[in-house]
Scaffold this active site. Structure first.
Site, PDB file in Angstrom:
ATOM      1  N   ARG A 165       0.733  -1.244  -0.023  1.00 24.20           N
ATOM      2  CA  ARG A 165      -0.063   0.057   0.208  1.00 24.20           C
ATOM      3  C   ARG A 165       0.953   1.228  -0.205  1.00 24.20           C
ATOM      4  O   ARG A 165       0.501   2.157   0.615  1.00 24.20           O
ATOM      5  CB  ARG A 165      -1.058   0.005   1.300  1.00 24.20           C
ATOM      6  N   SER A 236     -10.818   1.050   3.918  1.00 21.62           N
ATOM      7  CA  SER A 236     -10.027   0.919   5.200  1.00 21.62           C
ATOM      8  C   SER A 236      -9.376   2.241   5.731  1.00 21.62           C
ATOM      9  O   SER A 236      -8.751   2.866   4.825  1.00 21.62           O
ATOM     10  CB  SER A 236      -8.787   0.157   4.669  1.00 21.62           C
ATOM     11  N   GLU A 331      -4.573   5.421   6.242  1.00 16.20           N
ATOM     12  CA  GLU A 331      -4.456   5.242   4.934  1.00 16.20           C
ATOM     13  C   GLU A 331      -4.643   6.248   3.917  1.00 16.20           C
ATOM     14  O   GLU A 331      -3.822   6.805   3.190  1.00 16.20           O
ATOM     15  CB  GLU A 331      -5.115   3.776   4.594  1.00 16.20           C
TER      16      GLU A 331
HETATM   17  P1  FAD Z   1      -8.306   9.821  -4.755  1.00 18.43           P
HETATM   18  O1  FAD Z   1      -9.125   9.603  -3.484  1.00 18.43           O
HETATM   19  O2  FAD Z   1      -8.934  10.762  -6.017  1.00 18.43           O
HETATM   20  O3  FAD Z   1      -6.813  10.404  -4.783  1.00 18.43           O
HETATM   21  C1  FAD Z   1      -6.007   9.631  -3.723  1.00 18.43           C
HETATM   22  C2  FAD Z   1      -4.546  10.358  -3.772  1.00 18.43           C
HETATM   23  O4  FAD Z   1      -3.990   9.781  -4.945  1.00 18.43           O
HETATM   24  C3  FAD Z   1      -4.690  11.612  -3.495  1.00 18.43           C
HETATM   25  O5  FAD Z   1      -3.579  12.171  -2.606  1.00 18.43           O
HETATM   26  C4  FAD Z   1      -4.453  12.397  -4.942  1.00 18.43           C
HETATM   27  O6  FAD Z   1      -3.915  13.508  -4.892  1.00 18.43           O
HETATM   28  C5  FAD Z   1      -3.536  11.161  -5.631  1.00 18.43           C
HETATM   29  N1  FAD Z   1      -3.611  10.886  -7.006  1.00 18.43           N
HETATM   30  C6  FAD Z   1      -4.794  10.593  -7.577  1.00 18.43           C
HETATM   31  N2  FAD Z   1      -4.727  10.554  -8.895  1.00 18.43           N
HETATM   32  C7  FAD Z   1      -3.529  10.907  -9.202  1.00 18.43           C
HETATM   33  C8  FAD Z   1      -2.893  10.961 -10.256  1.00 18.43           C
HETATM   34  N3  FAD Z   1      -3.226  10.656 -11.397  1.00 18.43           N
HETATM   35  N4  FAD Z   1      -1.456  11.139 -10.228  1.00 18.43           N
HETATM   36  C9  FAD Z   1      -1.095  11.571  -8.966  1.00 18.43           C
HETATM   37  N5  FAD Z   1      -1.524  11.588  -7.791  1.00 18.43           N
HETATM   38  C10 FAD Z   1      -2.638  11.009  -8.003  1.00 18.43           C
HETATM   39  N6  FAD Z   1      -7.801   0.316  -1.789  1.00 18.43           N
HETATM   40  C11 FAD Z   1      -7.048  -0.794  -2.068  1.00 18.43           C
HETATM   41  O7  FAD Z   1      -5.927  -0.480  -2.011  1.00 18.43           O
HETATM   42  N7  FAD Z   1      -7.977  -1.960  -2.060  1.00 18.43           N
HETATM   43  C12 FAD Z   1      -9.196  -1.917  -1.889  1.00 18.43           C
HETATM   44  O8  FAD Z   1      -9.636  -3.108  -1.680  1.00 18.43           O
HETATM   45  C13 FAD Z   1      -9.827  -0.935  -1.867  1.00 18.43           C
HETATM   46  N8  FAD Z   1     -11.089  -0.869  -1.417  1.00 18.43           N
HETATM   47  C14 FAD Z   1     -11.738   0.389  -0.988  1.00 18.43           C
HETATM   48  C15 FAD Z   1     -13.166   0.082  -0.889  1.00 18.43           C
HETATM   49  C16 FAD Z   1     -14.014   1.251  -0.672  1.00 18.43           C
HETATM   50  C17 FAD Z   1     -15.572   1.212  -0.413  1.00 18.43           C
HETATM   51  C18 FAD Z   1     -13.332   2.686  -0.688  1.00 18.43           C
HETATM   52  C19 FAD Z   1     -14.116   3.828  -0.429  1.00 18.43           C
HETATM   53  C20 FAD Z   1     -11.956   2.620  -0.917  1.00 18.43           C
HETATM   54  C21 FAD Z   1     -11.273   1.486  -1.185  1.00 18.43           C
HETATM   55  N9  FAD Z   1      -9.841   1.583  -1.472  1.00 18.43           N
HETATM   56  C22 FAD Z   1      -9.210   0.389  -1.758  1.00 18.43           C
HETATM   57  C23 FAD Z   1      -9.061   2.861  -1.597  1.00 18.43           C
HETATM   58  C24 FAD Z   1      -9.395   3.623  -2.923  1.00 18.43           C
HETATM   59  O9  FAD Z   1     -10.422   3.138  -3.560  1.00 18.43           O
HETATM   60  C25 FAD Z   1      -7.950   3.360  -3.636  1.00 18.43           C
HETATM   61  O10 FAD Z   1      -7.088   3.820  -3.052  1.00 18.43           O
HETATM   62  C26 FAD Z   1      -8.068   3.993  -4.939  1.00 18.43           C
HETATM   63  O11 FAD Z   1      -7.105   3.728  -5.908  1.00 18.43           O
HETATM   64  C27 FAD Z   1      -8.305   5.498  -5.129  1.00 18.43           C
HETATM   65  O12 FAD Z   1      -8.576   6.211  -6.080  1.00 18.43           O
HETATM   66  P2  FAD Z   1      -9.295   7.535  -6.324  1.00 18.43           P
HETATM   67  O13 FAD Z   1      -9.055   7.864  -7.868  1.00 18.43           O
HETATM   68  O14 FAD Z   1     -10.503   7.718  -5.465  1.00 18.43           O
HETATM   69  O15 FAD Z   1      -7.904   8.585  -5.620  1.00 18.43           O
HETATM   70  P1  NAP Z   2     -10.394  -9.983   5.325  1.00 18.99           P
HETATM   71  O1  NAP Z   2     -10.593 -10.985   4.117  1.00 18.99           O
HETATM   72  O2  NAP Z   2     -11.628 -10.155   6.254  1.00 18.99           O
HETATM   73  O3  NAP Z   2      -8.981 -10.034   5.862  1.00 18.99           O
HETATM   74  C1  NAP Z   2      -8.712  -9.252   7.031  1.00 18.99           C
HETATM   75  C2  NAP Z   2      -7.389  -8.906   7.116  1.00 18.99           C
HETATM   76  O4  NAP Z   2      -6.625 -10.003   7.102  1.00 18.99           O
HETATM   77  C3  NAP Z   2      -6.861  -7.959   5.837  1.00 18.99           C
HETATM   78  O5  NAP Z   2      -6.305  -6.769   5.947  1.00 18.99           O
HETATM   79  C4  NAP Z   2      -6.079  -9.036   4.866  1.00 18.99           C
HETATM   80  O6  NAP Z   2      -4.703  -8.400   4.659  1.00 18.99           O
HETATM   81  C5  NAP Z   2      -5.601 -10.035   5.921  1.00 18.99           C
HETATM   82  N1  NAP Z   2      -5.673 -11.461   5.382  1.00 18.99           N
HETATM   83  C6  NAP Z   2      -6.694 -12.227   5.285  1.00 18.99           C
HETATM   84  N2  NAP Z   2      -6.172 -13.529   4.822  1.00 18.99           N
HETATM   85  C7  NAP Z   2      -5.107 -13.085   4.522  1.00 18.99           C
HETATM   86  C8  NAP Z   2      -4.125 -14.123   3.673  1.00 18.99           C
HETATM   87  N3  NAP Z   2      -4.304 -15.213   3.515  1.00 18.99           N
HETATM   88  N4  NAP Z   2      -2.803 -13.781   3.791  1.00 18.99           N
HETATM   89  C9  NAP Z   2      -2.484 -12.696   4.004  1.00 18.99           C
HETATM   90  N5  NAP Z   2      -3.318 -11.653   4.596  1.00 18.99           N
HETATM   91  C10 NAP Z   2      -4.428 -12.159   5.005  1.00 18.99           C
HETATM   92  O7  NAP Z   2     -10.402  -8.445   4.568  1.00 18.99           O
HETATM   93  P2  NAP Z   2     -11.556  -7.638   4.133  1.00 18.99           P
HETATM   94  O8  NAP Z   2     -11.474  -6.347   4.971  1.00 18.99           O
HETATM   95  O9  NAP Z   2     -12.888  -8.182   3.854  1.00 18.99           O
HETATM   96  O10 NAP Z   2     -10.950  -7.047   2.884  1.00 18.99           O
HETATM   97  C11 NAP Z   2     -10.842  -8.098   1.575  1.00 18.99           C
HETATM   98  C12 NAP Z   2      -9.269  -7.481   0.664  1.00 18.99           C
HETATM   99  O11 NAP Z   2      -9.799  -6.312   0.262  1.00 18.99           O
HETATM  100  C13 NAP Z   2      -8.272  -7.255   1.904  1.00 18.99           C
HETATM  101  O12 NAP Z   2      -6.933  -7.676   0.742  1.00 18.99           O
HETATM  102  C14 NAP Z   2      -8.331  -5.812   1.736  1.00 18.99           C
HETATM  103  O13 NAP Z   2      -6.881  -5.120   1.925  1.00 18.99           O
HETATM  104  C15 NAP Z   2      -8.779  -5.078   0.689  1.00 18.99           C
HETATM  105  N6  NAP Z   2      -9.681  -4.207   1.101  1.00 18.99           N
HETATM  106  C16 NAP Z   2      -8.998  -2.965   1.067  1.00 18.99           C
HETATM  107  C17 NAP Z   2      -9.435  -1.616   1.254  1.00 18.99           C
HETATM  108  C18 NAP Z   2      -8.687  -0.414   1.477  1.00 18.99           C
HETATM  109  O14 NAP Z   2      -9.321   0.775   1.384  1.00 18.99           O
HETATM  110  N7  NAP Z   2      -7.335  -0.414   1.313  1.00 18.99           N
HETATM  111  C19 NAP Z   2     -10.949  -1.610   1.564  1.00 18.99           C
HETATM  112  C20 NAP Z   2     -11.646  -2.603   1.540  1.00 18.99           C
HETATM  113  C21 NAP Z   2     -11.029  -3.693   1.329  1.00 18.99           C
HETATM  114  P3  NAP Z   2      -4.653  -7.395   3.308  1.00 18.99           P
HETATM  115  O15 NAP Z   2      -5.493  -5.970   3.518  1.00 18.99           O
HETATM  116  O16 NAP Z   2      -3.191  -7.055   3.306  1.00 18.99           O
HETATM  117  O17 NAP Z   2      -5.042  -8.159   2.322  1.00 18.99           O
END
Ligand code: FAD
Ligand code: NAP
Length: 335
Positions: A165, A236, A331
């Site tokens: 991340r 998250s 995050e």
């Molecule tokens: P924004 O919120 O618009 O921007 C985020 C940051 O990136 C800001 O600092 C912005 O300035 C910068 N930025 C955006 N675009 C650019 C660009 N083109 N060049 C330079 N900087 C830029 N994330 C995960 O990793 N895994 C997940 O499973 C996941 N699940 C999510 C579920 C939900 C319900 C929500 C709401 C969010 C989730 N996220 C997840 C977080 C988010 O969706 C991601 O990080 C996504 O990539 C953000 O994209 P955005 O276009 O909305 O970014």
């Molecule tokens: P989950 O499956 O309930 O798992 C809970 C946590 O345990 C997660 O954070 C995940 O790490 C870790 N995990 C579970 N199984 C694992 C494995 N086999 N090996 C290593 N790590 C493991 O998680 P959840 O909340 O439902 O989300 C599902 C996936 O979507 C996760 O990968 C999560 O990162 C991603 N997600 C991300 C965001 C975001 O905003 N960043 C939002 C929603 C969902 P990891 O998070 O490292 O995978």
């Protein structure tokens, strides 16, 4: 370039925080981006690059120029004999629409990253990941504007310093490099990863084709995560902390149920479990709270201010530190 003034950012952030941008511009091409950055520099204004607004917290009004990237385009750059296919995708494309398009075309690799909100240009910023797959596995390169030199540059995967991340765009190139295109290397040969228990369970007895995996990801996510259009959130809110093996052993002794995974030389802890154990799951006060279905998701049903959101986050961080001695980092990017 259509420069707007005093634009509400509430519809542009998935936390639905009310905030106003002093200036706002939607840019659809590289020239417009150069013009917008030049304008901000000439007026000495800070800029904020906005994609889908799903990974940021606006702590107040933005006294500068918000540059909303809206460029479009998905192009095949090359097809290799081994089934590999390299795409170039514009930053303003919606990430999940891209995932669906690639699967429909029979280009595999993005299925575990289904249903992640936001745009393509932001995907490398935190090296998006879900269900055991990270963007780093398919990212070939990015192109973008280096705002220091006002020149476009191509950075290959290694240059992007992608980590859990994390990337160079959160550090050395923060606020300096605007990603305009992303190159992805996908494959016509399906390989699947169903290592996450929840995903394996949702796949069940079916043959785990990429389409089946994508459907399973969507189903699990829909059950567990609130749609921002219904309950505002940024996914998250806290990163899963990485701790040393020594710290993990200490914690594990005191809390035998602590979920953790080896991560290189470190251990990754489940931040959601820590928040839940500290008693926050389902908590709600004055319009902000923690989602009942997943304690890692901070929700803002009251459309409260960024300050209120951050105040709750600080209380949670303090209680987790007190109970476990573990620091939780936020995050989303805070502005
Ligand atoms: P924004 O919120 O618009 O921007 C985020 C940051 O990136 C800001 O600092 C912005 O300035 C910068 N930025 C955006 N675009 C650019 C660009 N083109 N060049 C330079 N900087 C830029 N994330 C995960 O990793 N895994 C997940 O499973 C996941 N699940 C999510 C579920 C939900 C319900 C929500 C709401 C969010 C989730 N996220 C997840 C977080 C988010 O969706 C991601 O990080 C996504 O990539 C953000 O994209 P955005 O276009 O909305 O970014
Ligand atoms: P989950 O499956 O309930 O798992 C809970 C946590 O345990 C997660 O954070 C995940 O790490 C870790 N995990 C579970 N199984 C694992 C494995 N086999 N090996 C290593 N790590 C493991 O998680 P959840 O909340 O439902 O989300 C599902 C996936 O979507 C996760 O990968 C999560 O990162 C991603 N997600 C991300 C965001 C975001 O905003 N960043 C939002 C929603 C969902 P990891 O998070 O490292 O995978």
């Amino acid at each position: 370039m259509k420069l707007q003034q005093s634009v509400s950012l509430q519809p542009y952030n998935t936390l639905a925080v009310p905030a106003v941008a002093r200036f706002f511009v939607a840019v659809e091409c590289r020239d417009a981006l150069c013009e917008a950055i030049a304008l901000a520099k000439s007026r000495n204004l800070p800029w904020l690059i906005l994609g889908g607004g799903s990974n940021l917290v606006l702590s107040g009004d933005f006294d500068g120029l918000v540059i909303h990237l809206c460029s479009r385009g998905i192009e095949i750059l090359s097809e290799e004999g081994d089934g590999g296919i390299t795409l170039q995708v514009a930053a303003g494309e919606n990430w999940d629409a891209l995932v669906q398009h690639t699967l429909a075309e029979g280009w595999f690799g993005l299925q575990n990253l289904s249903a992640i909100p936001g745009n393509v240009g932001a995907a490398p910023i935190q090296n998006i990941g879900a269900y055991g797959v990270e963007l780093s596995e398919v990212l070939e390169a990015v192109e973008g504007l280096d705002t220091e030199s006002q020149r476009f540059r191509r950075l290959n995967r290694a240059d992007c310093e992608l980590a859990y991340r994390d990337s160079i765009f959160k550090h050395r190139l923060k606020d300096r490099f605007v990603i305009t295109e992303v190159e992805l290397r996908l494959s016509r040969t399906p390989t699947v990863n169903i290592s996450y228990p929840a995903l394996a369970e949702a796949v069940g007895d079916r043959e785990p084709s990429p389409a089946v995996v994508a459907e399973a990801v969507r189903r699990v996510r829909a059950k567990k995560l609130p749609a921002p259009s219904v309950i505002p959130n940024t996914g998250s809110f806290f990163k899963n902390p990485l701790v040393s093996a020594r710290q993990y052993e200490r914690l594990q002794k005191a809390h035998p149920a602590l979920p953790a995974w080896a991560h290189g030389a470190d251990y990754k802890l489940a931040a959601g479990w820590l928040v839940e154990q500290a008693g926050w799951r389902g908590f709600e006060e004055a319009g902000v709270g923690i989602y009942q279905g997943q304690a890692l998701v901070l929700i803002n049903p009251g459309h409260c201010s960024g300050q209120q959101v951050l105040a709750l986050a600080a209380r949670i961080q303090a209680s987790v530190r007190k109970r476990f001695g573990v620091a939780l980092d936020i995050e989303p990017r805070i502005y």
